[in-house]
Write an enzyme that holds these catalytic residues in place. Structure first.
Site, PDB file in Angstrom:
ATOM      1  N   GLN A 104       0.834  -1.193   0.000  1.00  0.00           N
ATOM      2  CA  GLN A 104       0.000   0.000   0.000  1.00  0.00           C
ATOM      3  C   GLN A 104       0.875   1.251   0.000  1.00  0.00           C
ATOM      4  O   GLN A 104       1.720   1.439   0.877  1.00  0.00           O
ATOM      5  CB  GLN A 104      -0.923   0.013   1.219  1.00  0.00           C
ATOM      6  N   TYR A 197      -7.741  10.917   4.444  1.00  0.00           N
ATOM      7  CA  TYR A 197      -6.318  11.150   4.223  1.00  0.00           C
ATOM      8  C   TYR A 197      -6.153  12.103   3.034  1.00  0.00           C
ATOM      9  O   TYR A 197      -7.121  12.562   2.435  1.00  0.00           O
ATOM     10  CB  TYR A 197      -5.599   9.828   3.979  1.00  0.00           C
ATOM     11  N   ARG A 334     -14.843  -4.224  11.537  1.00  0.00           N
ATOM     12  CA  ARG A 334     -15.523  -5.063  12.527  1.00  0.00           C
ATOM     13  C   ARG A 334     -16.373  -6.134  11.847  1.00  0.00           C
ATOM     14  O   ARG A 334     -17.538  -6.369  12.189  1.00  0.00           O
ATOM     15  CB  ARG A 334     -16.374  -4.211  13.467  1.00  0.00           C
ATOM     16  N   ARG A 356      -7.090  -5.674  12.742  1.00  0.00           N
ATOM     17  CA  ARG A 356      -6.693  -5.846  14.140  1.00  0.00           C
ATOM     18  C   ARG A 356      -6.789  -7.278  14.668  1.00  0.00           C
ATOM     19  O   ARG A 356      -5.985  -7.660  15.525  1.00  0.00           O
ATOM     20  CB  ARG A 356      -7.511  -4.894  15.029  1.00  0.00           C
TER      21      ARG A 356
END
Length: 684
Positions: A104, A197, A334, A356
């Site tokens: 990335q 961003y 999530r 995560r």
């Protein structure tokens, strides 16, 4: 493996690149192959993490984002040729796993760059600003589409990026991508028309007010992202895959103001109507995949969901977007693997993105395949180890420099990205180690001791293991914490740990001179100087079932108090919060994604919050409060919950052969408990 998961393990294509299954490790800062916030180099720690994930049955792996212009030292990513040679030498080992690697590349952060108090000083002082420019040019780093306020600080504004700077960056993307391709990397991902961003800031109307070729019209706002993919395709060929990290909807009401799930609001960023058009436009420009979630740094809880956000919070929007493009679409945020598998089976999704969970357990996909879900160490969405960038009123990023420079560690897994200091080393001389306290700290110490070859013995005064974590995991929305507690209890069984329940120890000297770990936790502070304090219900007592009335005053607006108030509201009660500081959750270590959700949720649902206020008295009718000017006022309530902190409660002082871990040494959070327990167990 559960048959419902089978769609996750089917092949798919990104352009001409075949991926063996639908599991995608999405990028996280700190898992970089070329270093993070340091001089660029081939990063062995990042490579180790990436390889470990690839070995555990992940189809597509994306390391942490690499700025094409390094914020530290102002390096251009394409100029250090040695690290590409090092990468090329490592790639055959990676490809043995059967996974594919997309690196990335990011244009940077713009107004989202995380400003600390030290950076404010560097920028605000003309002399320091000049001296610091060679290693941290904040004027260049924070430049964005148009002059804008920084997300974290009022003292470091963002100027407008110049057209030559844009062109220089487009060229840097192409040159870096070509070097990655030549090193054997399978593709690149552009970061990002995503999360507010820099590239996203050019697309968003509330940030971009330019009048040149990079502002105004739809085509101009997306021009920067389009020129990047076109340049990469010219340098690398049309068959070299280029993914785009993409936020479907900004979920943003304004600068530093997000929109919560279900909230009615006016979108100032990218709404769904524009997103449908933009996705097709970006596909036609040359992008081969969209790796999607929602949000901006102003609505950060969408891209970094805390435990308060609903599961699969971005999936519905990503599924909708898929109907407007022909290229593969990945969802992240999530995400539940079973729900993702159903979406893939239904043709609503192409890939399932996870981040995560891999920090907590790099082998969780393998454990799913082996039908061992109970052995997966769960991510609890706390951000304590990976993204503990804290922010509250008047304070920029309140985070230790050590944490800023070493992201993507994990509160529940002390080893992740810390293998240089946290690793299991067999004991030279196995010993019996008595552990007083069977909470998370005691169980983590016992786990590590057993893995090293010692014989740990837990002495727990209660009738079950868990300690205060039983209360801490009790709220309705904390299922992931209860999963972690179950994981620890299972570890005790699997490792054959000797456990004595209902065994209260009064004196550690009964164990002789052998090593002893004290993990007795902390005790709640009691507001003894407040008349009527005995009428208060202590926070843990409430969490363990103590009854409260309809209207409940929560005294203490730190994280614990706010989570209790949130739970009270979810269960139909009417909470109000009294906090002596000038903001809620004004504490280090609580990520802005977590704290901003709670602050904005209380505002949306009109939960009364009294800041810079103390409790002067607790009465039968409620509480008497005192403001900063000394005046008092009464708040009627049926019950009062005290959540004003804790004091360490060690059974014995630290000494020869006696080790203190967790809150009995210094009150912290789950990360400090687990890491200190790991380190104590390694010293024996």
């Amino acid at each position: 493996m559960d048959t419902r998961l089978e769609p996750l393990f089917t092949p798919w294509n990104i352009g001409t690149c075949t991926i063996k299954n639908r599991i995608v490790l999405t990028s996280m800062g700190g898992t970089d192959l070329f270093g993070w916030m340091e001089k660029n180099h081939f990063d062995e720690a990042g490579a180790r993490f990436i390889l470990e994930v690839a070995k555990n049955n992940v189809g597509l792996v994306l390391p942490g984002c690499q700025p094409v212009y390094n914020p530290m030292f102002g390096q251009w990513l394409y100029k250090n040729k040695k690290m590409y040679r090092d990468l090329a030498a490592w790639m055959p080992e990676f490809h043995k796993t059967g996974a594919k690697l997309f690196v990335q590349l990011t244009a940077g952060f713009g107004r989202s760059f995380t400003i600390s108090a030290m950076m404010e000083q560097l920028y605000s002082n003309p002399v320091l600003r000049r001296l610091s420019k060679p290693f941290m040019d904040l004027d260049r780093i924070c430049a964005t589409a148009s002059p804008s306020p920084n997300r974290w600080s009022d003292k470091v504004p963002s100027r407008e990026m110049t057209v030559p700077e844009i062109h220089e960056m487009v060229e840097a993307f192409a040159k870096s991508a070509k070097l990655l391709k030549d090193a054997g990397v399978d593709g690149v991902e552009i970061h990002a028309v995503h999360e507010g961003y820099l590239l996203d800031q050019f697309t968003l109307p509330y940030v971009n007010h330019r009048t040149d070729d990079y502002g105004g019209s739809f085509e101009n706002r997306y021009r920067f992202a389009v020129e990047i993919v076109q340049a990469i395709k010219r340098f690398c060929g049309k068959d070299f895959p280029v993914s785009l990290r993409y936020s479907v909807v900004s979920k943003t009401k304004g600068f530093r103001s997000g929109a919560l799930p279900g909230e009615e609001y006016t979108e100032v960023g990218r709404d769904m109507e524009e997103s449908e058009r933009a996705a097709r436009y970006l596909q036609d420009a040359g992008y081969d995949m969209l790796n999607c979630d929602n949000g901006t740094y102003d609505a950060w809880y969408w891209a970094h969901p805390p435990i308060y956000m609903p599961e699969n919070c971005n999936l519905e929007d990503v599924e909708h977007l898929k109907g407007f493009v022909d290229i593969p679409v990945v969802a992240a945020g999530r995400l539940d693997p079973f729900v993702a598998a159903d979406a893939i089976a239904a043709g609503k999704l192409d890939g399932a993105g996870f981040a995560r969970p891999f920090l907590a357990d790099q082998a969780w996909v393998t454990k799913l395949i082996e039908d061992r879900p109970e052995d997966i160490r769960p991510c609890i969405l706390c951000h304590n180890g990976c993204f503990n960038m804290a922010h509250y009123k008047g304070v920029p990023n309140d985070q230790a420099l050590y944490d800023s420079l070493h992201m993507s560690r994990c509160a529940v897994n002390a080893e992740t990205m810390q293998w240089n200091k946290h690793r299991i080393v067999p004991a030279r001389e196995p010993r019996t180690v008595h552990i007083v306290g069977g909470g998370i700290g005691g169980m983590e110490a016992a786990r590590v001791l057993a893995l090293r070859g010692h014989h740990p013995v837990i002495h727990e005064k209660a009738g079950e293991l868990g300690g205060t974590f039983i209360a801490a995991s009790a709220e309705s929305y904390k299922g992931k914490l209860r999963d972690l507690l179950a994981w620890y209890r299972r570890q005790m069984e699997q490792l054959g740990i000797e456990v004595h329940l209902n065994d209260e120890v009064d004196d550690v000297h009964v164990f002789g001179d052998g090593p002893i770990i004290v993990a007795t936790g902390a005790v709640p502070k009691v507001m003894r100087s407040v008349p009527g304090h005995e009428r208060m219900v202590e926070a843990c007592e409430y969490l363990l079932g103590a009854p409260v009335g309809e209207t409940v005053a929560v005294v203490g607006g730190g994280l614990t108090g706010c989570e209790i108030a949130y739970e009270l509201a979810l269960t139909g009660k009417k909470p109000l919060i009294v906090e002596m500081k000038d903001d809620l959750i004004a504490q280090t270590g609580v990520c802005l994604a977590n704290s901003s959700y709670l602050r904005e949720w209380f505002a949306l649902h009109e939960v009364p919050v009294y800041l810079e206020t103390t409790v002067a008295e607790v009465t039968d009718a409620g509480i008497v409060c005192r403001g900063t000017d000394g005046s008092t006022f009464e708040l009627a309530c049926d019950s009062v919950i005290s959540s004003v902190g804790y004091d360490p409660a060690p059974l014995a002082p630290r000494g020869k052969g006696i080790y203190l871990v967790g809150d009995c040494d210094r009150v912290g959070n789950l990360r400090t408990v687990i890491w200190s327990a790991y380190e104590a167990a390694m010293r024996i």
